[in-house]
Design a protein around this motif. Structure first.
Motif, PDB file in Angstrom:
ATOM      1  N   GLU A   1       0.820  -1.223   0.000  1.00  0.00           N
ATOM      2  CA  GLU A   1       0.000   0.000   0.000  1.00  0.00           C
ATOM      3  C   GLU A   1       0.847   1.263   0.000  1.00  0.00           C
ATOM      4  N   TRP A   2       2.055   1.180   0.582  1.00  0.00           N
ATOM      5  CA  TRP A   2       2.881   2.399   0.639  1.00  0.00           C
ATOM      6  C   TRP A   2       4.199   2.309  -0.109  1.00  0.00           C
ATOM      7  N   GLU A   3       4.614   1.093  -0.479  1.00  0.00           N
ATOM      8  CA  GLU A   3       5.900   0.980  -1.183  1.00  0.00           C
ATOM      9  C   GLU A   3       5.644   0.787  -2.669  1.00  0.00           C
ATOM     10  N   ALA A   4       5.638   1.920  -3.409  1.00  0.00           N
ATOM     11  CA  ALA A   4       5.217   1.911  -4.814  1.00  0.00           C
ATOM     12  C   ALA A   4       6.191   1.174  -5.726  1.00  0.00           C
TER      13      ALA A   4
ATOM     14  N   GLN B   1      15.363  -7.182 -13.504  1.00  0.00           N
ATOM     15  CA  GLN B   1      14.560  -7.074 -12.286  1.00  0.00           C
ATOM     16  C   GLN B   1      15.388  -7.532 -11.076  1.00  0.00           C
ATOM     17  N   ARG B   2      15.104  -6.920  -9.920  1.00  0.00           N
ATOM     18  CA  ARG B   2      15.864  -7.196  -8.704  1.00  0.00           C
ATOM     19  C   ARG B   2      14.995  -7.810  -7.612  1.00  0.00           C
ATOM     20  N   ASP B   3      15.658  -8.558  -6.709  1.00  0.00           N
ATOM     21  CA  ASP B   3      14.963  -8.945  -5.483  1.00  0.00           C
ATOM     22  C   ASP B   3      15.917  -8.822  -4.289  1.00  0.00           C
TER      23      ASP B   3
ATOM     24  N   CYS C   1      16.668 -10.440  -0.078  1.00  0.00           N
ATOM     25  CA  CYS C   1      16.340 -11.351   1.016  1.00  0.00           C
ATOM     26  C   CYS C   1      17.009 -10.769   2.254  1.00  0.00           C
ATOM     27  N   PHE C   2      16.224 -10.482   3.287  1.00  0.00           N
ATOM     28  CA  PHE C   2      16.789  -9.784   4.455  1.00  0.00           C
ATOM     29  C   PHE C   2      16.041 -10.133   5.732  1.00  0.00           C
ATOM     30  N   TRP C   3      16.768 -10.022   6.850  1.00  0.00           N
ATOM     31  CA  TRP C   3      16.053 -10.115   8.131  1.00  0.00           C
ATOM     32  C   TRP C   3      15.524  -8.736   8.482  1.00  0.00           C
TER      33      TRP C   3
ATOM     34  N   THR D   1      14.802   9.192  11.455  1.00  0.00           N
ATOM     35  CA  THR D   1      16.040   9.145  10.667  1.00  0.00           C
ATOM     36  C   THR D   1      16.034   7.823   9.927  1.00  0.00           C
ATOM     37  N   TYR D   2      16.086   7.904   8.606  1.00  0.00           N
ATOM     38  CA  TYR D   2      16.046   6.703   7.767  1.00  0.00           C
ATOM     39  C   TYR D   2      17.355   6.628   7.006  1.00  0.00           C
ATOM     40  N   THR D   3      18.049   5.496   7.083  1.00  0.00           N
ATOM     41  CA  THR D   3      19.284   5.358   6.305  1.00  0.00           C
ATOM     42  C   THR D   3      19.207   4.112   5.442  1.00  0.00           C
TER      43      THR D   3
ATOM     44  N   ALA E   1      23.720  -1.302 -13.210  1.00  0.00           N
ATOM     45  CA  ALA E   1      22.527  -0.536 -13.591  1.00  0.00           C
ATOM     46  C   ALA E   1      23.043   0.847 -13.972  1.00  0.00           C
ATOM     47  N   PRO E   2      22.486   1.464 -14.992  1.00  0.00           N
ATOM     48  CA  PRO E   2      23.012   2.760 -15.424  1.00  0.00           C
ATOM     49  C   PRO E   2      23.008   3.779 -14.288  1.00  0.00           C
ATOM     50  N   ALA E   3      24.211   4.335 -13.979  1.00  0.00           N
ATOM     51  CA  ALA E   3      24.380   5.175 -12.793  1.00  0.00           C
ATOM     52  C   ALA E   3      23.445   6.374 -12.775  1.00  0.00           C
ATOM     53  N   SER E   4      23.365   7.093 -13.884  1.00  0.00           N
ATOM     54  CA  SER E   4      22.577   8.329 -13.834  1.00  0.00           C
ATOM     55  C   SER E   4      21.088   8.011 -13.709  1.00  0.00           C
ATOM     56  N   ALA E   5      20.644   6.918 -14.358  1.00  0.00           N
ATOM     57  CA  ALA E   5      19.232   6.521 -14.247  1.00  0.00           C
ATOM     58  C   ALA E   5      18.920   6.136 -12.795  1.00  0.00           C
ATOM     59  N   LEU E   6      19.842   5.392 -12.193  1.00  0.00           N
ATOM     60  CA  LEU E   6      19.634   4.936 -10.818  1.00  0.00           C
ATOM     61  C   LEU E   6      19.538   6.140  -9.864  1.00  0.00           C
TER      62      LEU E   6
ATOM     63  N   GLU F   1      12.280   8.621  -5.863  1.00  0.00           N
ATOM     64  CA  GLU F   1      11.522   7.609  -5.113  1.00  0.00           C
ATOM     65  C   GLU F   1      11.689   7.672  -3.595  1.00  0.00           C
ATOM     66  N   TYR F   2      12.876   8.040  -3.080  1.00  0.00           N
ATOM     67  CA  TYR F   2      13.039   8.046  -1.620  1.00  0.00           C
ATOM     68  C   TYR F   2      12.150   9.103  -0.939  1.00  0.00           C
ATOM     69  N   PRO F   3      12.145  10.372  -1.439  1.00  0.00           N
ATOM     70  CA  PRO F   3      11.224  11.342  -0.805  1.00  0.00           C
ATOM     71  C   PRO F   3       9.766  10.915  -0.957  1.00  0.00           C
TER      72      PRO F   3
HETATM   73  O1  18C Z   1      13.048   0.839   3.072  1.00  0.00           O
HETATM   74  C1  18C Z   1      12.126   0.642   2.314  1.00  0.00           C
HETATM   75  N1  18C Z   1      11.531  -0.528   2.207  1.00  0.00           N
HETATM   76  C2  18C Z   1      11.906  -1.657   2.972  1.00  0.00           C
HETATM   77  C3  18C Z   1      10.817  -2.656   3.079  1.00  0.00           C
HETATM   78  O2  18C Z   1      10.437  -3.188   1.880  1.00  0.00           O
HETATM   79  C4  18C Z   1      13.220  -2.262   2.550  1.00  0.00           C
HETATM   80  C5  18C Z   1      13.677  -2.027   1.169  1.00  0.00           C
HETATM   81  C6  18C Z   1      14.700  -1.215   0.798  1.00  0.00           C
HETATM   82  C7  18C Z   1      15.519  -1.226  -0.423  1.00  0.00           C
HETATM   83  C8  18C Z   1      14.986  -0.601  -1.633  1.00  0.00           C
HETATM   84  C9  18C Z   1      16.023  -0.213  -2.632  1.00  0.00           C
HETATM   85  C10 18C Z   1      15.870  -0.828  -3.951  1.00  0.00           C
HETATM   86  C11 18C Z   1      16.915  -0.426  -4.918  1.00  0.00           C
HETATM   87  C12 18C Z   1      16.879  -1.294  -6.090  1.00  0.00           C
HETATM   88  C13 18C Z   1      17.738  -0.931  -7.215  1.00  0.00           C
HETATM   89  C14 18C Z   1      17.124  -1.408  -8.491  1.00  0.00           C
HETATM   90  C15 18C Z   1      17.887  -1.036  -9.693  1.00  0.00           C
HETATM   91  C16 18C Z   1      17.001  -0.608 -10.806  1.00  0.00           C
HETATM   92  C17 18C Z   1      17.728   0.035 -11.923  1.00  0.00           C
HETATM   93  C18 18C Z   1      17.206   1.390 -12.231  1.00  0.00           C
HETATM   94  C19 18C Z   1      17.841   2.028 -13.411  1.00  0.00           C
HETATM   95  O3  18C Z   1      14.132  -1.815   3.462  1.00  0.00           O
HETATM   96  C20 18C Z   1      11.595   1.762   1.423  1.00  0.00           C
HETATM   97  C21 18C Z   1      12.367   1.774   0.190  1.00  0.00           C
HETATM   98  C22 18C Z   1      12.048   2.900  -0.705  1.00  0.00           C
HETATM   99  C23 18C Z   1      12.873   2.750  -1.945  1.00  0.00           C
HETATM  100  C24 18C Z   1      12.866   3.930  -2.833  1.00  0.00           C
HETATM  101  C25 18C Z   1      13.875   3.836  -3.959  1.00  0.00           C
HETATM  102  C26 18C Z   1      13.788   2.555  -4.701  1.00  0.00           C
HETATM  103  C27 18C Z   1      14.267   2.574  -6.112  1.00  0.00           C
HETATM  104  C28 18C Z   1      13.858   1.275  -6.719  1.00  0.00           C
HETATM  105  C29 18C Z   1      13.982   1.214  -8.195  1.00  0.00           C
HETATM  106  C30 18C Z   1      12.831   0.524  -8.814  1.00  0.00           C
HETATM  107  C31 18C Z   1      11.789   1.509  -9.099  1.00  0.00           C
HETATM  108  C32 18C Z   1      10.651   1.021  -9.882  1.00  0.00           C
HETATM  109  C33 18C Z   1       9.962   2.232 -10.426  1.00  0.00           C
HETATM  110  C34 18C Z   1       8.496   2.040 -10.426  1.00  0.00           C
HETATM  111  C35 18C Z   1       7.803   3.333 -10.211  1.00  0.00           C
HETATM  112  C36 18C Z   1       6.376   3.160  -9.750  1.00  0.00           C
END
Ligand code: 18C
Length: 256
Positions: free
Chosen positions: A103-106, A136-138, A140-142, A210-212, A221-226, A233-235
């Motif tokens: 619902e909140w993590e788009a 696509q990425r995934d 796995c974390f505690w 405070t979120y880090t 992954a392309p640096a400037s796109a990332l 996306e973070y804000p």
């Molecule tokens: O902390 C957050 N969520 C937690 C619970 O789920 C968890 C996850 C944190 C990590 C997220 C970071 C993912 C980065 C992935 C990189 C992918 C590379 C893609 C290449 C791009 C060119 O701790 C909240 C996390 C909020 C994250 C915001 C930034 C995420 C960027 C992700 C990129 C994929 C965006 C898809 C765009 C779709 C737009 C609707």
């Protein structure tokens, strides 16, 4: 000066409910304490030198540090937000509680529990939405939630959630590019009791968040796109998530 500061730090309370015999017990305690130490010992000067502000919306500021490893962007990110009407316990609870995360993590495609380790810690598998043309990425974390009591008069209590990459046999890294992360959400609640001595309402509470996030996107992954995606996306995540907590709690008793 720094040494003195460290010595007077309140000691985090070790209230993890995971058994000390569990193989992840030490790692979880160490990583969680390191996040608290990092927050409590950082000086304003150090902060200003190390971090570049990329978003300043007053109540929400986002900072990064440019960092690359073998051409892969691993910019550490930090956000500081102040939100009225909710507590640190509520913020951390809803961040940790995974069931309504979509619902909140788009940027998330799906999420599942891999294993519950204890009532404050579980192993999680997130699949992140694909950004063309990157793979696509995934992850796995505690995910661990903890209440830390300040044992001095210096500051308020804290709540913390840590999401830290791990391996698990029921979560092999074979379908997507595996990202790794070390993410922390640390919250402190500030209460300004009403002048008339009345009951504390949501108008009297403010949370400092405070979120880090230290994230390695795995393969290239392309640096400037990332960096563009992160800056957007973070804000967005922090606004959307804190609004979600406000909506979820507005008719509920305050969870201190
Ligand atoms: O902390 C957050 N969520 C937690 C619970 O789920 C968890 C996850 C944190 C990590 C997220 C970071 C993912 C980065 C992935 C990189 C992918 C590379 C893609 C290449 C791009 C060119 O701790 C909240 C996390 C909020 C994250 C915001 C930034 C995420 C960027 C992700 C990129 C994929 C965006 C898809 C765009 C779709 C737009 C609707």
């Amino acid at each position: 000066e720094k040494k003195k500061k460290e010595l007077s730090l309140p000691k985090p309370q070790q209230v993890i409910s995971l058994s000390p015999n569990h193989p992840l017990y030490d790692e979880i305690n160490e990583v969680t304490s390191a996040h608290m130490r990092r927050l409590l010992t950082s000086s304003q000067e150090e902060e200003d030198i190390l971090w570049t502000c990329i978003t300043d919306q007053g109540d929400l500021k986002v900072f990064t540090r440019k960092l690359e490893e073998n051409g892969i962007v691993i910019d550490p990110l930090k956000a500081v937000a102040t939100v009225r009407g909710i507590t640190g316990h509520e913020v951390c609870y809803y961040f940790w509680e995974f069931e309504n995360r979509l619902e909140w993590e788009a940027t998330l495609e799906s999420t599942r529990i891999v294993e519950w380790l204890s009532d404050d810690t579980f192993i999680n598998n997130n699949v992140i939405k694909r950004v063309w043309p990157a793979s696509q990425r995934d992850a796995c974390f505690w995910s661990h939630i903890r209440h830390i009591t300040a044992n001095s008069d210096e500051g308020p209590d804290s709540w913390i959630v840590v999401n830290y990459s791990t391996d698990h046999s029921n979560c092999p890294a074979n379908k997507y590019v595996r990202i790794t992360m070390n993410v922390a959400m640390i919250c402190q609640t500030i209460i300004e009791p009403p002048a008339n001595g009345g009951e504390i309402s949501r108008d009297n509470i403010t949370v400092k968040i405070t979120y880090t996030a230290d994230v390695n996107p795995g393969g290239w992954a392309p640096a400037s796109a990332l960096r563009t995606v992160y800056k957007r996306e973070y804000p967005r995540f922090l606004r959307r998530f804190t609004q979600y907590v406000i909506d979820k709690t507005k008719d509920k008793p305050i969870l201190f």
